[in-house]
Design a protein around this motif. Structure first.
Motif, short mmCIF file in Angstrom:
data_model
loop_
_atom_site.label_atom_id
_atom_site.label_comp_id
_atom_site.label_asym_id
_atom_site.label_seq_id
_atom_site.Cartn_x
_atom_site.Cartn_y
_atom_site.Cartn_z
N GLY A 47 0.78 -1.22 0.00
CA GLY A 47 0.00 0.00 0.00
C GLY A 47 0.82 1.27 0.00
O GLY A 47 0.35 2.31 0.47
N TRP A 48 2.02 1.23 -0.52
CA TRP A 48 2.88 2.41 -0.51
C TRP A 48 2.18 3.56 -1.24
O TRP A 48 1.61 3.40 -2.31
N ARG A 49 2.25 4.77 -0.66
CA ARG A 49 1.66 5.94 -1.29
C ARG A 49 2.35 7.19 -0.76
O ARG A 49 2.98 7.18 0.30
N ASP A 50 2.23 8.26 -1.53
CA ASP A 50 2.79 9.56 -1.14
C ASP A 50 1.65 10.45 -0.68
O ASP A 50 0.75 10.78 -1.47
N LEU A 201 4.76 -14.40 -1.31
CA LEU A 201 5.04 -14.09 -2.71
C LEU A 201 3.77 -13.70 -3.45
O LEU A 201 3.78 -12.82 -4.32
N SER A 202 2.66 -14.34 -3.12
CA SER A 202 1.38 -13.99 -3.74
C SER A 202 0.99 -12.55 -3.42
O SER A 202 0.53 -11.80 -4.29
N TRP A 207 0.53 -7.02 -5.35
CA TRP A 207 0.79 -5.58 -5.23
C TRP A 207 1.47 -5.03 -6.48
O TRP A 207 1.13 -3.96 -6.98
N LEU A 208 2.43 -5.80 -7.03
CA LEU A 208 3.15 -5.33 -8.22
C LEU A 208 2.24 -5.29 -9.44
O LEU A 208 2.31 -4.36 -10.26
N GLN A 211 -3.41 -6.70 -9.22
CA GLN A 211 -4.54 -7.63 -9.34
C GLN A 211 -4.24 -8.86 -8.49
O GLN A 211 -3.08 -9.21 -8.28
N PRO A 212 -5.29 -9.49 -7.96
CA PRO A 212 -5.05 -10.62 -7.04
C PRO A 212 -4.39 -11.80 -7.75
O PRO A 212 -4.81 -12.22 -8.83
N ILE A 213 -3.34 -12.32 -7.14
CA ILE A 213 -2.63 -13.49 -7.64
C ILE A 213 -2.45 -14.46 -6.48
O ILE A 213 -1.96 -14.08 -5.42
#
Length: 383
Positions: A47-50, A201-202, A207-208, A211-213
């Motif tokens: 959830g990184w954000r500025d 890892l999922s 996040w990258l 979409q859900p993996i």
């Protein structure tokens, strides 16, 4: 008269001019502890954000209104080992007041940077009070390291026993083994089953890719297991995990070391930490709820395996530890998610223990990798 004196003179001069040596064990411990603090401070890495504010803006804010004594104590205690290890790691290049000041300053810089990083994590709140308590812990630890440097590094009975009981390559391995009991804190689907990387890892891939993996569902492809198969899996994983950890310790010992007592002490420490963690995470009455028929059977199987390998040559023990840990990792990441374990997590009362989750999960994930790194290190090939 002159001949004996001349023969004794080199030995006396060698002893007098012998320079103090740095402790590789302490420096490796410092490296792992810094990684532990970084992971715990930035957990859960999602959830990184500025938010548009400077990362150091928390320094100018007023003190937070809501805090607990427990939180303050944890912030101080968490940085005390960092300061102490930093002073001991600087020995003998820097000693005394200069080592204490440098170690304390480095701890304050690290705490400041990590609080700035938390400004970009929605689940974390940077706080000047946290910085003050962390900095206090680093300074207290640096003072403790200054006071302990002489008895620990120069006249230490423990260091003498380490040289008598363990091989010259044991500095790395002893740190890895000492972390194994602490890795029991985070709840695991199988006793002594560490290194279940697929869920983590999922999360990272989700996040990258935004979409859900779920790597587990892709790997297992609908594979189902009944309760009997899960119980049998726990027997095997418990036995392999226990055997791999204890053999990682025993393969470092010299022939005259008290191997049985060392193995028993390691297992006792792991069981004690596991029970204490269960009592804190769930409820005091559930401190021993991890003892199930399958985990108990795994302990018996592991004890039988260790009984045959405890006095084997070091090379055989190291290879057996490698096999056990690799087999444990493969089984953990190939087996489907354990629904019976997931149902028990619903009773997990995180409460004040929430601050430990990042560090505890980090240890549970990376401990097998650290053990494999040590067991395959090139120093084992040195005569």
């Amino acid at each position: 008269m002159s001949a004996p004196l001349s023969r004794e003179l080199p030995a006396v001069m060698t002893h007098a001019t012998e320079r103090p040596k740095a402790s590789a064990t302490v420096r490796i411990a410092l490296f792992f502890y810094v990684l532990l603090i970084v992971y715990a401070s930035c957990h859960p890495f999602s959830g990184w954000r500025d938010n548009g504010l400077p990362p150091w803006s928390y320094l100018l804010e007023s003190m937070p209104r809501y805090w607990t004594g427990f939180d303050l104590a944890v912030n101080v205690l968490g940085y005390i080992p960092l300061g102490a290890l930093a002073v001991l790691a600087l020995y003998p290049r820097l000693r005394g007041l200069s080592a204490m000041l440098l170690a304390g300053g480095a701890g304050i810089v690290l705490a400041t940077l990590l609080e700035c990083v938390q400004n970009y994590l929605p689940s974390r709140v940077p706080s000047n009070l946290d910085l003050i308590t962390n900095a206090s812990g680093a300074l207290i630890g640096a003072l403790a390291g200054w006071l302990l440097s002489a008895p620990v590094l120069e006249q230490s009975r423990l260091r003498s026993l380490r040289m008598q009981w363990f091989s010259d390559q044991a500095s790395r391995g002893l740190i890895v083994v000492a972390l194994w009991p602490l890795a029991q804190v985070y709840p695991q689907p199988y006793l002594f089953g560490h290194g279940q990387w697929l869920p983590t890892l999922s999360e990272w891939l989700s996040w990258l890719s935004e979409q859900p993996i779920d790597l587990g569902s892709l790997l297992w492809n609908g594979l189902g297991m009944d309760i009997g198969q899960f119980l049998m899996a726990e027997v095997v994983i418990t036995a392999f995990g226990m055997t791999g950890a204890v053999l990682t310790l025993l393969c470092q010992t010299r022939p005259h070391a008290p191997r049985v007592w060392l193995a028993f002490g390691l297992l006792a420490a792991a069981v004690a930490v596991k029970s204490l963690a269960h009592g804190v995470l769930f409820a005091p009455g559930n401190a021993f709820s991890w003892i199930t028929p399958s985990s108990g059977s795994g302990l018996l199987v592991g004890a039988a395996m260790l009984g045959g390998l405890s006095f084997a040559p070091a090379l055989a023990q190291r290879r057996a530890a490698l096999f056990a840990l690799v087999a444990c990792l493969v089984l953990l990441n190939l087996l489907p998610s354990n629904p019976y374990f997931e149902s028990t997590l619903q009773a997990w009362v995180q409460g004040k223990f929430l601050n430990f989750n990042g560090a505890a999960q980090f240890l549970a994930l990376v401990w097998p990798l650290c053990a494999l790194w040590f067991l395959t290190h090139p120093t084992h090939r040195t005569p």
